[in-house]
Design an enzyme around this catalytic site. Structure first.
Site, PDB file in Angstrom:
ATOM      1  N   GLY A   1       1.791  -5.197  -3.875  1.00 12.21           N
ATOM      2  CA  GLY A   1       1.820  -5.559  -5.281  1.00 12.21           C
ATOM      3  C   GLY A   1       2.844  -6.608  -5.668  1.00 12.21           C
ATOM      4  O   GLY A   1       2.581  -7.447  -6.536  1.00 12.21           O
TER       5      GLY A   1
ATOM      6  N   ARG B   1       9.276   1.985  -9.803  1.00 10.47           N
ATOM      7  CA  ARG B   1       8.635   0.749  -9.345  1.00 10.47           C
ATOM      8  C   ARG B   1       7.227   0.617  -9.947  1.00 10.47           C
ATOM      9  O   ARG B   1       6.453   1.554  -9.984  1.00 10.47           O
ATOM     10  CB  ARG B   1       8.544   0.775  -7.818  1.00 10.47           C
ATOM     11  CG  ARG B   1       7.865  -0.451  -7.192  1.00 10.47           C
ATOM     12  CD  ARG B   1       6.398  -0.218  -6.941  1.00 10.47           C
ATOM     13  NE  ARG B   1       5.777  -1.318  -6.197  1.00 10.47           N
ATOM     14  CZ  ARG B   1       4.469  -1.429  -5.999  1.00 10.47           C
ATOM     15  NH1 ARG B   1       3.642  -0.531  -6.484  1.00 10.47           N
ATOM     16  NH2 ARG B   1       3.980  -2.442  -5.318  1.00 10.47           N
ATOM     17  N   VAL B   2       6.903  -0.565 -10.410  1.00 13.75           N
ATOM     18  CA  VAL B   2       5.558  -0.835 -10.919  1.00 13.75           C
ATOM     19  C   VAL B   2       4.968  -1.977 -10.111  1.00 13.75           C
ATOM     20  O   VAL B   2       5.630  -2.996  -9.886  1.00 13.75           O
ATOM     21  CB  VAL B   2       5.593  -1.207 -12.419  1.00 13.75           C
ATOM     22  CG1 VAL B   2       4.206  -1.597 -12.908  1.00 13.75           C
ATOM     23  CG2 VAL B   2       6.126  -0.032 -13.249  1.00 13.75           C
TER      24      VAL B   2
ATOM     25  N   THR C   1      -5.125   2.154  -3.655  1.00 16.22           N
ATOM     26  CA  THR C   1      -5.592   1.594  -4.914  1.00 16.22           C
ATOM     27  C   THR C   1      -7.114   1.592  -4.983  1.00 16.22           C
ATOM     28  O   THR C   1      -7.786   1.399  -3.979  1.00 16.22           O
ATOM     29  CB  THR C   1      -5.052   0.160  -5.122  1.00 16.22           C
ATOM     30  OG1 THR C   1      -3.639   0.219  -5.141  1.00 16.22           O
ATOM     31  CG2 THR C   1      -5.536  -0.476  -6.398  1.00 16.22           C
TER      32      THR C   1
HETATM   33  N1  ASP Z   1      -1.439  -3.010  -5.155  1.00 20.54           N
HETATM   34  C1  ASP Z   1      -0.933  -1.677  -5.189  1.00 20.54           C
HETATM   35  C2  ASP Z   1       0.507  -1.697  -5.620  1.00 20.54           C
HETATM   36  O1  ASP Z   1       1.251  -2.546  -5.154  1.00 20.54           O
HETATM   37  C3  ASP Z   1      -1.006  -0.956  -3.898  1.00 20.54           C
HETATM   38  C4  ASP Z   1      -2.245  -1.142  -3.070  1.00 20.54           C
HETATM   39  O2  ASP Z   1      -3.184  -1.811  -3.455  1.00 20.54           O
HETATM   40  O3  ASP Z   1      -2.296  -0.572  -1.972  1.00 20.54           O
HETATM   41  O4  ASP Z   1       0.903  -0.845  -6.360  1.00 20.54           O
END
Ligand code: ASP
Length: 341
Positions: free
Chosen positions: A262, A236-237, A208
């Site tokens: 997330g 998936r979100v 991210t």
């Molecule tokens: N927060 C992001 C998600 O869950 C992934 C990440 O930050 O590594 O999609």
């Protein structure tokens, strides 16, 4: 009371770049240290702007990151900060600064967003992004897009050219086509490095990208873009495109962009929780961030971190993982980038 323009300047002047420990906070000099960072009067309006970026938190061990990868990651963060700084230094808007910074990171294969997005369990790529304007509370987000080269640009268009906040999957891509946004084949996102991680079925890819900014008009903005978690189920979100979970900005409190697991960040509405502590409890930004990231998330076993900035230009970069790719720049133009704890 003597005071400097920004936290970055103050920390540099004091010879203490705090990023080396478990994160960092910035406070104008003369307003005391990081622990009091949310409480002092702001520095002079004219020179006041701030940009903070992250490139994801996770299991980042120095021994596992090659020198080539490390210099590419540092170069990416530095370029993102430089591009955002150019916008802010000429009096531009925080929204344009965070957009510019995120586009650089999305175009780099070294971050889990845009080009370098991780694989889903089906061997495809699905991308999420969000942006929020702290002045108006306008927000735009997209989730599950497969062909949008720069999801943050599409999120911005959702905010500015649609009556909606969040568009997903096929509908988001139809909107992208209608808006003339650049589309790419899904395999554009299939980099060799991510394929190796996918084949090794490693779930903990640090990922991210995010940016938060305060501009010289006093307006905050936040933006986040991601390929999601590695090997996620199609559909998936995560938290990144969920306003209040992974992304939030309000001139009444602060701007926050998160990275981490997330699902935990959605359940705890992390970005909004930090802003609410600042707004309702009048908590210092640094204290609110520490409490949420180091105490509450850590106690729940929720890995991750956040970057945040408030309307006085005070900022925080905090994480409970082994590392978080991160950096910041203020009016002095001094770019600071750190990867590890
Ligand atoms: N927060 C992001 C998600 O869950 C992934 C990440 O930050 O590594 O999609």
């Amino acid at each position: 009371m003597r005071r400097r323009a920004t936290g970055a300047a103050a920390l540099a002047a004091a010879g203490c770049i705090l990023l080396g420990m478990s994160g960092a906070h910035g406070a104008p000099l003369g307003v005391a240290g990081p622990r009091d960072a949310g409480r002092g009067p702001p520095p002079p309006q004219a020179a006041r702007f701030m940009l903070v970026v992250h490139g994801g938190a996770g299991t980042i061990r120095r021994s596992e990151v090659s020198p080539e990868a490390e210099s590419a990651i540092r170069a990416g963060l530095t370029e993102a900060l430089r591009r955002g700084y150019e916008v802010l230094a000429r009096g531009g808007r925080s929204l344009d600064a965070v957009t510019a910074a995120i586009v650089v990171l999305e175009d780099s294969p070294w971050f889990n967003a845009g080009r370098g997005a991780v694989f889903t369990s089906a061997g495809t790529h699905e991308l999420d992004a969000a942006i929020m304007d702290g002045r108006t509370l306008a927000a735009g987000a997209v989730a599950g897009v497969k062909h949008v080269k720069n999801p943050i640009r599409l999120a911005r268009l959702v905010m500015e050219r649609s009556p909606h906040v969040l568009l997903v999957a096929d509908g988001a891509e139809a909107f992208a086509r209608a808006q003339g946004v650049e589309l790419v084949p899904n395999r554009y996102f299939s980099t060799e490095r991510r394929r190796r991680a996918f084949e090794a079925a490693r779930h903990k890819v640090p990922g991210t990208v995010g940016a938060v900014a305060l501009d010289s008009h006093g307006d905050l903005a936040a933006a986040t873009s991601t390929g999601g978690t590695g090997n996620k189920l199609p559909g998936r979100v995560g938290d990144s495109p969920i306003i209040g979970a992974g992304t939030y900005a309000s001139n009444a409190s602060c701007a926050v962009s998160a990275t981490g697991h997330g699902e935990d960040f959605i359940r705890r509405v992390v970005a909004y929780d930090i802003c609410a502590r600042v707004a309702y409890r009048h908590q210092a930004l640094a204290d609110a961030v520490d409490e949420v990231v180091l105490r509450e998330l850590a106690a729940a076993g929720a890995d991750g971190g956040v970057i945040a900035v408030d309307t006085a230009g005070r900022y925080a970069l905090q994480f409970n993982t082994e590392g978080m790719y991160r950096g910041y720049v203020g009016p002095d133009g001094k770019i600071v980038v750190e990867l590890y704890r």
